[in-house]
Design an enzyme around this catalytic site. Sequence first.
Site, PDB file in Angstrom:
ATOM      1  CG  HIS A   1      -9.922  40.421  13.654  1.00  0.00           C
ATOM      2  ND1 HIS A   1     -10.109  41.356  12.660  1.00  0.00           N
ATOM      3  CD2 HIS A   1     -10.785  40.738  14.647  1.00  0.00           C
ATOM      4  CE1 HIS A   1     -11.050  42.197  13.037  1.00  0.00           C
ATOM      5  NE2 HIS A   1     -11.480  41.848  14.242  1.00  0.00           N
TER       6      HIS A   1
ATOM      7  CD  GLU B   1     -11.136  37.964  17.505  1.00  0.00           C
ATOM      8  OE1 GLU B   1     -12.250  38.123  16.952  1.00  0.00           O
ATOM      9  OE2 GLU B   1     -10.786  38.575  18.529  1.00  0.00           O
TER      10      GLU B   1
ATOM     11  CB  THR C   1     -13.283  40.365  21.441  1.00  0.00           C
ATOM     12  OG1 THR C   1     -12.907  39.719  20.227  1.00  0.00           O
ATOM     13  CG2 THR C   1     -12.218  40.122  22.489  1.00  0.00           C
TER      14      THR C   1
ATOM     15  CG  ASP D   1     -13.261  35.974  21.025  1.00  0.00           C
ATOM     16  OD1 ASP D   1     -13.416  35.077  20.172  1.00  0.00           O
ATOM     17  OD2 ASP D   1     -12.894  37.125  20.719  1.00  0.00           O
ATOM     18  CG  HIS D   2     -16.757  36.261  19.100  1.00  0.00           C
ATOM     19  ND1 HIS D   2     -16.704  36.257  17.728  1.00  0.00           N
ATOM     20  CD2 HIS D   2     -15.862  37.197  19.496  1.00  0.00           C
ATOM     21  CE1 HIS D   2     -15.821  37.148  17.302  1.00  0.00           C
ATOM     22  NE2 HIS D   2     -15.290  37.737  18.361  1.00  0.00           N
TER      23      HIS D   2
END
Length: 615
Positions: free
Chosen positions: A425, A268, A308, A477-478
């Site tokens: 996150h 993440e 995501t 994912d990014h």
Amino acid sequence: MVVGISFLTRISLLIKSSSSVDFSFLNLAGLFLIGFFYDLVNAAYVCIPIVLYLWLVPIRIYGKAWHRFVLYGLFSVLTFLLLFNAVSEYFFWDEFNTRFNFIAVDYLVYTTEVIGNIQQSYPIGWIVLAISVISLLFVYSLKNKIKGSNIDQTLFWQRTKFVGLYTVLVAMIFFFVTNKQHRFSDNAYVNELAGNGLYELFAAYRNNELDYDQFYKRIDSKEAFALVHQLLKTSDAEFVDSNTEGINRKISNVGEEKKLNVVLISVESFSADFMASFGNQQGITPFLDSLAQRSLLFTNLYATGTRTVRGLEALSLCVPPTPGQSIVRRPHNEELFSLGKVFNEKGYESKYIYGGYGYFDNMSYFFGNNGYSVVDRSAIADEDIDYENVWGVADENLFELATREMDKSSAEKPVFAHIMTTSNHRPYTYPEGRIDIPSHTNRQGAVKYTDYSIDKFIKESSKKPWFNNTLFVIVADHCASSAGKTELPVNKYHIPMLIYAPSHIAPGRMERLMSQIDIGPTMLGLLNFSYTSKFYGYDMFKLESGRERAFISTYQSLGYIKGDKLIVLSPQLKVESFAVYGKEQVKAKPDQNTINEAIAWYQTASYSFAHGLMN
């Protein structure tokens, strides 16, 4: 009141972003003048409930003494909601550096996770109390004016004329005003500040899916597919589809296939610049920094998007991002050609392993209908959880689940396991005592905790009988942030990837430009697999030098990187060309060949999904 709160919100966001705003006279004039226009547009929408109420309530009720308390209540609720929206927008800007957008619409869908995240990240009780007090004080200051309005005796037919004019005005705004008209500057922050957050939320809800043919620059369809066929042709690929709109290719690799387990860890929000290999000096990824020396490290890789679900789309379907919602979230996304299906055809068991509940972002449905078995938070007993927040269990517990799944399945057949982490996150919380940064401190702590968890997972895996026959792929994912002075800041899409298999992959560096959609075909190439492909990605070890390219996007802007050029396709048939120099991007002379390539990739990918060619 509505316009005043919007104006104060713009001022606060401008101050917060002052280091990134270009303070030219034209930018400031446009920011406030265009912003004032959008504030008025927003006010026209916000006042609809009040206008309807005042139109429909009979005079005999409106004139009652007790009715002023109804008005006090209405104005108090309206003021509270506007102030709450302003505070929410401030925190949203702090996270994403934009006004409310497509992400905010998604957040409204998943209220359990989002409200939980807000409660865990901010002192929501104190915020609500403060807003409530301010709202009541504001309405109290207006009590004489509200009370005085009780003597109004405007007849229904007179009110109807006013409401008719108001309806015409709102209809004209609805049909003729869009959220594109405030994008007047080359500075992305200025464009965002010129908008209105609540209006942007409304506009994003209206435009959560974008038809490529309607909104984007096109070329002839036959020309587009012919160009994509040319771009996809590689030495290991032979087209086998007689349909000129198909991209089916037979990928042939000489030699014995390697039926290794594959563990793909998508981390993440993991920007490349978190790692020492890319210049970070904070020491927040000590394990991954050391693993990079023993792995095949990809140094010039770019994520396709900022969410995501966009990363999951790229990793599982290996297709360029299409405008609007990720395919993971769209209807009719079943039975697509996926990485999981390729592995299944080779005798593997494909799993998607997630530490949260898979209904979020439609993950369970998408993966469950595209060749994967889904294992999520519901597979973990409460007593096996060291810590969890609203997004899911702590990453170390996720990896413990993944280890159990590998133990269970690898004894019978090879396994392809795609693991999606959650700890990096907001609210950046994790078990105490694992690392030297306390939980709930900052993103750096969350990154270091995820690094700790991956370290623990690899060490535990090394004791397992399946370890020596496993390919570990660690990728993001990014990025952690996609904000910049331009609409698509290339450096904000730069992600790392490590492929670690000490018995099979020699350490090294892959420095060629690469897209996230190339990861699947490259992995399959390393396993020496031959298969029929519908992927848009390349096996980077089979691709001739000079043909590298990458895709980056928001839900509206579609970027195509080739060499030092960036082409950006946007709604209203807009095409822009930039030269990229490190972190700097400047407008450049358009190169029609590169523009046509960009259009062909995106146009054919959008067409293929819409017409079932990805199935």
